[in-house]
Design a protein around this motif. Structure first.
Motif, mmCIF file in Angstrom:
data_model
loop_
_atom_site.group_PDB
_atom_site.id
_atom_site.type_symbol
_atom_site.label_atom_id
_atom_site.label_comp_id
_atom_site.label_asym_id
_atom_site.label_seq_id
_atom_site.Cartn_x
_atom_site.Cartn_y
_atom_site.Cartn_z
ATOM 1 N N ILE A 9 6.035 6.500 -5.974
ATOM 2 C CA ILE A 9 5.446 7.509 -5.090
ATOM 3 C C ILE A 9 5.993 8.910 -5.382
ATOM 4 C CG2 ILE A 9 4.948 5.857 -3.261
ATOM 5 C CD1 ILE A 9 7.343 7.255 -1.737
ATOM 6 N N GLU A 67 4.295 11.527 -0.310
ATOM 7 C CA GLU A 67 3.871 10.975 -1.604
ATOM 8 C C GLU A 67 3.593 12.101 -2.589
ATOM 9 O OE1 GLU A 67 0.246 8.243 -3.418
ATOM 10 O OE2 GLU A 67 0.610 8.302 -1.258
ATOM 11 N N GLU A 110 0.858 -1.173 0.000
ATOM 12 C CA GLU A 110 0.000 0.000 0.000
ATOM 13 C C GLU A 110 0.904 1.235 0.000
ATOM 14 O OE1 GLU A 110 -3.241 0.254 -0.202
ATOM 15 O OE2 GLU A 110 -3.580 -1.920 -0.251
ATOM 16 N N ARG A 111 0.502 2.235 -0.732
ATOM 17 C CA ARG A 111 1.364 3.414 -0.871
ATOM 18 C C ARG A 111 1.666 4.053 0.490
ATOM 19 N NH1 ARG A 111 1.073 5.191 -6.522
ATOM 20 N NH2 ARG A 111 1.584 7.326 -5.947
ATOM 21 N N ALA A 112 0.660 4.135 1.356
ATOM 22 C CA ALA A 112 0.878 4.734 2.674
ATOM 23 C C ALA A 112 1.856 3.900 3.496
ATOM 24 C CB ALA A 112 -0.448 4.887 3.414
ATOM 25 N N VAL A 157 5.372 4.575 2.221
ATOM 26 C CA VAL A 157 5.870 5.870 2.699
ATOM 27 C C VAL A 157 6.359 5.753 4.138
ATOM 28 C CG1 VAL A 157 5.189 8.224 3.310
ATOM 29 C CG2 VAL A 157 4.515 7.265 1.100
ATOM 30 N N GLN A 158 5.617 5.048 4.972
ATOM 31 C CA GLN A 158 6.028 4.882 6.365
ATOM 32 C C GLN A 158 7.341 4.099 6.464
ATOM 33 O OE1 GLN A 158 4.774 6.344 9.115
ATOM 34 N NE2 GLN A 158 3.492 7.426 7.625
#
Length: 284
Positions: free
Chosen positions: A115, A152, A75-77, A80-81
């Protein structure tokens, strides 16, 4: 800013720069513990370990227990984390490396572009090139970095879904290029691919063909010539492999060749062959 490849000498000049983040992506499909063990035994000073399975992939199943492949996109989120945990900021220069010709480092390169982060490069020749240049390795744990603040942004890449690939069987709007070795493409390697073969109509471009005898990427002009017979234009090409990892190597090679714009089929063969209703081709 380095956006495709970087050589060992250039990396050595900046390895201690706090704005540079070095990530070790070594992996083995048949031995998931290999990457961490290799990192613990010796790595580029200041590097951190990025796991293909844990950091750079998402859950293998989706809604309704649908199998999404061996290494689905995270998942993109969540990505990022993970990148923030490595200390990556919006202005960070990221360098990814492995010891397998870039086959795993290219996955991280592609994900950062996914991203919207442009300043990411793969160490050309990987750890062997680093050591051949007389640069040091260490078994010391990576120093703790402060959490990064990467955000992102609009994606610099394209993807297609399994439904897009199914529809393309009839329309032939794009050419699928498979990065697996020829025996896997033909359906002759049951150790890695229990269901052997390839997507009907796909063409084979083994990712290692992007490399010269020294383990580094071939010159741009040679790569451009190599890819020319496979498709009319990069915009009409989709890269795939076993699970969406080494396909990124072909995408990186296309960028080096000055042929941007091809898409990734993230689920690749492992997703495709999981549904018996999808057709399978074998042979050359």
């Amino acid at each position: 800013m380095h956006t495709t490849l970087i050589d060992a000498a250039t990396l050595a000049l900046h390895a201690a720069d706090p704005k540079w983040v070095i990530l070790d992506c070594r992996h083995d499909l048949l031995n998931p513990a290999f990457g961490r063990e290799a990192f613990a035994a010796g790595h580029i000073p200041g590097a951190q370990f990025a796991s293909i399975d844990d950091d750079l992939s998402g859950p293998k199943t989706g809604t309704g227990s649908t199998f999404l492949g061996r290494h689905p996109l995270p998942e993109r989120a969540a990505l990022v984390q993970a990148l923030r945990r490595f200390g990556i900021d919006d202005d960070s220069q990221v360098v990814a490396y492995d010891a397998q010709g870039g086959m795993y480092a290219a996955r991280l390169w592609w994900l950062l572009r996914w991203i919207g982060h442009q300043a990411v490069a793969v160490l050309d020749g990987g750890l062997p090139a680093w050591q051949a240049a007389g640069q040091p390795v260490t078994a010391e744990p990576a120093p703790q970095r402060s959490a990064g603040g990467i955000a992102e942004r609009p994606s610099l890449t394209r993807t297609v879904s399994v439904d897009d690939v199914v529809a393309n069987l009839g329309t032939q709007d794009f050419t699928v290029v498979d990065a697996r070795a020829s025996d896997r493409f033909r359906g002759e390697n049951e150790t890695i691919d229990p269901v052997g073969g390839h997507i009907p109509g796909a063409k084979n471009r083994f990712f290692k063909d992007n490399l010269g005898a020294d383990g580094k990427f071939k010159p741009a002009a040679q790569l451009k010539e190599d890819f020319a017979p496979l498709f009319a234009s990069p915009a009409a090409a989709v890269m795939q492999c076993g699970s969406g990892v080494t396909a990124c190597h072909n995408l990186l090679a296309l960028e080096v060749a000055g042929l941007p714009g091809a898409a990734l089929y993230p689920g690749s063969w492992s997703e495709w062959c999981a549904a018996p209703e999808r057709p399978v081709a074998t042979g050359a």
